[in-house]
Design an enzyme around this catalytic site. Structure first.
Site, PDB file in Angstrom:
ATOM      1  CB  SER A  95       8.937  -8.856 -10.457  1.00 45.34           C
ATOM      2  OG  SER A  95       9.153 -10.136  -9.919  1.00 45.34           O
ATOM      3  CG  MET A  96      13.590 -11.163 -14.240  1.00 47.60           C
ATOM      4  SD  MET A  96      13.202 -12.344 -15.568  1.00 47.60           S
ATOM      5  CE  MET A  96      12.406 -11.244 -16.768  1.00 47.60           C
ATOM      6  NE  ARG A 128      10.900 -14.343  -0.179  1.00 50.31           N
ATOM      7  CZ  ARG A 128      10.061 -14.194   0.831  1.00 50.31           C
ATOM      8  NH1 ARG A 128       8.750 -14.272   0.639  1.00 50.31           N
ATOM      9  NH2 ARG A 128      10.497 -13.986   2.064  1.00 50.31           N
ATOM     10  CG  ASP A 218       5.615  -8.543  -3.340  1.00 53.22           C
ATOM     11  OD1 ASP A 218       5.473  -9.752  -3.588  1.00 53.22           O
ATOM     12  OD2 ASP A 218       6.282  -7.779  -4.066  1.00 53.22           O
ATOM     13  CG  HIS A 246       4.934  -9.959  -7.069  1.00 48.25           C
ATOM     14  ND1 HIS A 246       6.123  -9.476  -6.559  1.00 48.25           N
ATOM     15  CD2 HIS A 246       5.240 -10.434  -8.308  1.00 48.25           C
ATOM     16  CE1 HIS A 246       7.092  -9.639  -7.437  1.00 48.25           C
ATOM     17  NE2 HIS A 246       6.580 -10.214  -8.509  1.00 48.25           N
TER      18      HIS A 246
END
Length: 268
Positions: A95-96, A128, A218, A246
């Protein structure tokens, strides 16, 4: 756990195992302990030295509540690798943390031997962006959602239908989410990172071997956006893991960890 000064902040990290180093980079709100459930045991068993840490924004690393940028997070990982003498090493982000990893591979290829990008994207689409702005506005409003409600919403957003329909397993997830239902000031700053600019054209300049892992269910970083990253990065490989949301690296760790180790073996 040791603390190291890098990039003008205090970074809290931990090491396990021996062998070639692998640095694991967490996503928004995630701490180093999340990796210890499945990734650290499997990677150390595969013969790697694993370094986990808490991103700035997550105590006991510096919270930096006044804000920071993606470039700051990239600088933190670069500083950690440099200070510990790890480079060039393998880096895994989710993710990040994947945003950080792909930017690190672009800016500092001398520090990265291979990169695994899980649940990633190279741009922010309309949904998003709306999700991120809503999280920021909710935080800034000062409204404190009941922990049980926040946990249920996080489960719907982050887990696959397979997990959501497993009554006994879901109870454990909800209990875990309730314990971390309220973000701190550092996490507010991490939310801003999710407003990722369109970086796909820039990623054509990445020369580090990259492997993108996407999760079929996700909602936060859908697989089509991960596919865009794999298509942009020269010679990147792509794997879609079915039946996962996710948090796919926690929902199906055996499949995900095998994908990581198999990719690493190509540069052995």
């Amino acid at each position: 756990m040791p603390v190291i000064a890098v990039n003008g902040i205090r970074l809290h990290y931990k090491e396990a195992g021996s062998g070639e180093p692998v640095v694991l980079v967490q996503g928004t709100g995630g701490g180093h302990t999340t990796w210890e459930l499945h990734q650290v045991p499997d990677l150390t068993a595969a013969g790697y030295r694993v370094i986990t840490f808490d991103n700035r924004g997550i105590p006991p690393s510096s919270e930096c509540a006044d804000g920071f940028t993606l470039a700051d997070l990239v600088g933190d990982v670069a500083g950690l690798i440099t200070r510990l003498g790890l480079g060039p090493c393998r880096v895994v982000g989710t993710s990040m943390g994947a945003f950080v990893t792909q930017e690190l591979a672009l800016a500092r290829p001398d520090l990265v031997k291979q990169a695994v990008l899980m649940a990633t994207r190279g741009r922010t689409d309309a949904l998003r962006r709306a999700m991120t702005l809503a999280e920021i506005e909710l935080y800034d409003s000062g409204v404190r959602l009941p922990a049980r409600y926040a946990a249920a919403m996080r489960a719907l957003k982050s887990l696959s239908p397979r997990t959501l329909n497993d009554d006994s397993g879901l109870t454990d997830w909800l209990d875990l989410f309730e314990l971390s239902a309220h973000p701190g000031p550092g996490q507010r700053a991490q939310y801003e990172i999710s407003k990722l600019d369109d970086r796909l054209a820039a990623y054509r300049g990445i020369r580090v071997p990259c492997h993108v892992i996407a999760f079929a269910d996700d909602l936060v970083t859908p697989p089509q956006l991960g596919r865009e990253v794999a298509d942009a990065v020269p010679d990147a490989t792509f794997e879609l893991v079915a039946g996962c949301g996710h948090y796919g690296y926690l929902e199906d760790p055996a499949t995900v960890n095998k994908s990581i180790v198999d990719f690493f073996a190509r540069a052995a």
